[in-house]
Design a protein around this motif. Structure first.
Motif, PDB file in Angstrom:
ATOM      1  N   PHE A  95       0.846  -1.189   0.000  1.00  9.66           N
ATOM      2  CA  PHE A  95       0.000   0.000   0.000  1.00  9.66           C
ATOM      3  C   PHE A  95       0.880   1.237   0.000  1.00  9.66           C
ATOM      4  CE2 PHE A  95      -2.338  -3.272   2.313  1.00  9.66           C
ATOM      5  CZ  PHE A  95      -3.580  -3.239   1.696  1.00  9.66           C
ATOM      6  N   ALA A  96       0.458   2.269  -0.712  1.00 10.90           N
ATOM      7  CA  ALA A  96       1.112   3.573  -0.652  1.00 10.90           C
ATOM      8  C   ALA A  96       0.259   4.448   0.248  1.00 10.90           C
ATOM      9  CB  ALA A  96       1.243   4.181  -2.037  1.00 10.90           C
ATOM     10  N   LEU A  97       0.819   4.833   1.394  1.00 11.24           N
ATOM     11  CA  LEU A  97       0.098   5.667   2.349  1.00 11.24           C
ATOM     12  C   LEU A  97       0.760   7.024   2.482  1.00 11.24           C
ATOM     13  CD1 LEU A  97      -0.454   3.185   5.337  1.00 11.24           C
ATOM     14  CD2 LEU A  97      -2.021   3.707   3.471  1.00 11.24           C
ATOM     15  N   ARG A  98      -0.059   8.039   2.679  1.00  9.59           N
ATOM     16  CA  ARG A  98       0.475   9.342   3.022  1.00  9.59           C
ATOM     17  C   ARG A  98       0.930   9.314   4.481  1.00  9.59           C
ATOM     18  NH1 ARG A  98      -4.606  12.747   1.316  1.00  9.59           N
ATOM     19  NH2 ARG A  98      -5.537  10.744   1.738  1.00  9.59           N
ATOM     20  N   LYS A  99       1.816  10.222   4.845  1.00 11.70           N
ATOM     21  CA  LYS A  99       2.293  10.287   6.235  1.00 11.70           C
ATOM     22  C   LYS A  99       1.142  10.469   7.211  1.00 11.70           C
ATOM     23  CE  LYS A  99       7.018  11.894   6.514  1.00 11.70           C
ATOM     24  NZ  LYS A  99       7.880  13.009   6.879  1.00 11.70           N
ATOM     25  N   VAL A 100       0.179  11.279   6.844  1.00 15.60           N
ATOM     26  CA  VAL A 100      -0.971  11.550   7.707  1.00 15.60           C
ATOM     27  C   VAL A 100      -1.729  10.256   8.007  1.00 15.60           C
ATOM     28  CG1 VAL A 100      -3.143  12.815   7.859  1.00 15.60           C
ATOM     29  CG2 VAL A 100      -1.168  13.894   6.813  1.00 15.60           C
ATOM     30  N   GLU A 101      -1.857   9.417   7.006  1.00 13.91           N
ATOM     31  CA  GLU A 101      -2.548   8.140   7.202  1.00 13.91           C
ATOM     32  C   GLU A 101      -1.700   7.178   8.032  1.00 13.91           C
ATOM     33  OE1 GLU A 101      -2.907   7.287   3.100  1.00 13.91           O
ATOM     34  OE2 GLU A 101      -4.804   8.379   2.881  1.00 13.91           O
ATOM     35  N   ALA A 102      -0.391   7.148   7.774  1.00 11.50           N
ATOM     36  CA  ALA A 102       0.507   6.249   8.511  1.00 11.50           C
ATOM     37  C   ALA A 102       0.631   6.655   9.977  1.00 11.50           C
ATOM     38  CB  ALA A 102       1.879   6.226   7.853  1.00 11.50           C
ATOM     39  N   GLU A 103       0.422   7.917  10.302  1.00  7.85           N
ATOM     40  CA  GLU A 103       0.495   8.383  11.688  1.00  7.85           C
ATOM     41  C   GLU A 103      -0.668   7.864  12.527  1.00  7.85           C
ATOM     42  OE1 GLU A 103       0.824  12.607  11.438  1.00  7.85           O
ATOM     43  OE2 GLU A 103       2.959  12.535  10.960  1.00  7.85           O
ATOM     44  N   LYS A 104      -1.722   7.407  11.919  1.00  9.44           N
ATOM     45  CA  LYS A 104      -2.872   6.876  12.650  1.00  9.44           C
ATOM     46  C   LYS A 104      -2.600   5.472  13.199  1.00  9.44           C
ATOM     47  CE  LYS A 104      -6.139   9.377   9.738  1.00  9.44           C
ATOM     48  NZ  LYS A 104      -6.582  10.353  10.695  1.00  9.44           N
ATOM     49  N   ILE A 105      -1.531   4.825  12.722  1.00  8.15           N
ATOM     50  CA  ILE A 105      -1.244   3.440  13.090  1.00  8.15           C
ATOM     51  C   ILE A 105      -0.102   3.407  14.100  1.00  8.15           C
ATOM     52  CG2 ILE A 105      -0.542   1.181  12.214  1.00  8.15           C
ATOM     53  CD1 ILE A 105      -1.706   2.139   9.475  1.00  8.15           C
ATOM     54  N   GLU A 106      -0.384   2.879  15.296  1.00 13.08           N
ATOM     55  CA  GLU A 106       0.639   2.698  16.324  1.00 13.08           C
ATOM     56  C   GLU A 106       1.243   1.311  16.182  1.00 13.08           C
ATOM     57  OE1 GLU A 106      -0.628   3.538  20.297  1.00 13.08           O
ATOM     58  OE2 GLU A 106      -1.614   5.392  19.706  1.00 13.08           O
ATOM     59  N   ILE A 107       2.568   1.237  16.345  1.00 12.12           N
ATOM     60  CA  ILE A 107       3.267  -0.028  16.139  1.00 12.12           C
ATOM     61  C   ILE A 107       4.188  -0.352  17.300  1.00 12.12           C
ATOM     62  CG2 ILE A 107       3.222   0.088  13.623  1.00 12.12           C
ATOM     63  CD1 ILE A 107       6.118   1.163  13.802  1.00 12.12           C
ATOM     64  N   ASN A 108       4.586  -1.619  17.377  1.00 18.90           N
ATOM     65  CA  ASN A 108       5.648  -2.085  18.263  1.00 18.90           C
ATOM     66  C   ASN A 108       6.780  -2.560  17.366  1.00 18.90           C
ATOM     67  OD1 ASN A 108       4.156  -1.690  20.638  1.00 18.90           O
ATOM     68  ND2 ASN A 108       3.193  -3.677  20.415  1.00 18.90           N
ATOM     69  N   LEU A 109       7.986  -2.062  17.611  1.00 18.74           N
ATOM     70  CA  LEU A 109       9.123  -2.483  16.808  1.00 18.74           C
ATOM     71  C   LEU A 109       9.418  -3.939  17.081  1.00 18.74           C
ATOM     72  CD1 LEU A 109      11.429   0.603  17.318  1.00 18.74           C
ATOM     73  CD2 LEU A 109       9.974   0.083  15.363  1.00 18.74           C
ATOM     74  N   GLU A 110       9.829  -4.683  16.053  1.00 18.85           N
ATOM     75  CA  GLU A 110      10.151  -6.102  16.241  1.00 18.85           C
ATOM     76  C   GLU A 110      11.368  -6.223  17.131  1.00 18.85           C
ATOM     77  OE1 GLU A 110      10.585  -8.386  12.702  1.00 18.85           O
ATOM     78  OE2 GLU A 110       8.520  -9.014  12.839  1.00 18.85           O
ATOM     79  N   GLY A 111      11.321  -7.157  18.063  1.00 19.73           N
ATOM     80  CA  GLY A 111      12.420  -7.366  18.997  1.00 19.73           C
ATOM     81  C   GLY A 111      12.277  -6.547  20.252  1.00 19.73           C
ATOM     82  N   ALA A 112      11.376  -5.564  20.279  1.00 23.91           N
ATOM     83  CA  ALA A 112      11.152  -4.749  21.470  1.00 23.91           C
ATOM     84  C   ALA A 112      10.012  -5.371  22.295  1.00 23.91           C
ATOM     85  CB  ALA A 112      10.776  -3.321  21.083  1.00 23.91           C
ATOM     86  N   PRO A 113      10.071  -5.220  23.617  1.00 26.81           N
ATOM     87  CA  PRO A 113       8.967  -5.766  24.434  1.00 26.81           C
ATOM     88  C   PRO A 113       7.667  -5.064  24.141  1.00 26.81           C
ATOM     89  CG  PRO A 113      10.495  -4.471  25.777  1.00 26.81           C
ATOM     90  CD  PRO A 113      11.076  -4.555  24.412  1.00 26.81           C
ATOM     91  N   ALA A 114       6.558  -5.796  24.223  1.00 30.26           N
ATOM     92  CA  ALA A 114       5.236  -5.234  23.922  1.00 30.26           C
ATOM     93  C   ALA A 114       4.730  -4.325  24.995  1.00 30.26           C
ATOM     94  CB  ALA A 114       4.235  -6.363  23.711  1.00 30.26           C
TER      95      ALA A 114
END
Length: 114
Positions: A95-114
């Motif tokens: 998917f091609a997302l704009r920054k504004v759209e990608a900012e709505k998604i919170e993530i956990n980096l792989e290898g980091a504790p949840a």
């Protein structure tokens, strides 16, 4: 005079100095991910400007497309000027997302504790 520093303070200071988010103090956004970096989706912010009464249509659409908690995502590439748009891979789909759209998604980096 000796100064004693608690171990947990050292960890906090390292996180603040390096900008790492290993303690989960701030939400990491999908727009902050670097190219070729992978992460796991934590949640999609569905409220519009902090207003709980209004649902964000874009966030709802992102969830419909497959951006759901627990899903692995990877940034494939970013645009030249300002990093907009961002090419994201979810499963076998890109998917091609704009920054504004990608900012709505919170993530956990792989290898980091949840």
């Amino acid at each position: 005079m000796r100064i004693r520093i608690k171990p947990y303070l050292v960890i906090i200071l390292i996180c603040l100095y390096t900008g790492e988010n290993i303690l989960g103090l701030d939400a990491v956004r999908l727009s902050d991910l670097k190219v070729k970096q992978t992460a796991i989706i934590h949640k999609v912010n569905r409220t519009l400007d902090g207003n709980l009464a209004q649902n964000d249509v874009v966030a709802s659409r992102l969830e419909t497309l497959g951006f759901v908690p627990g899903t692995k995502v990877q940034v494939i590439t970013k645009g030249i000027f300002g990093g907009d748009p961002i090419l994201i891979q979810v499963g076998f789909t890109r998917f091609a997302l704009r920054k504004v759209e990608a900012e709505k998604i919170e993530i956990n980096l792989e290898g980091a504790p949840a």
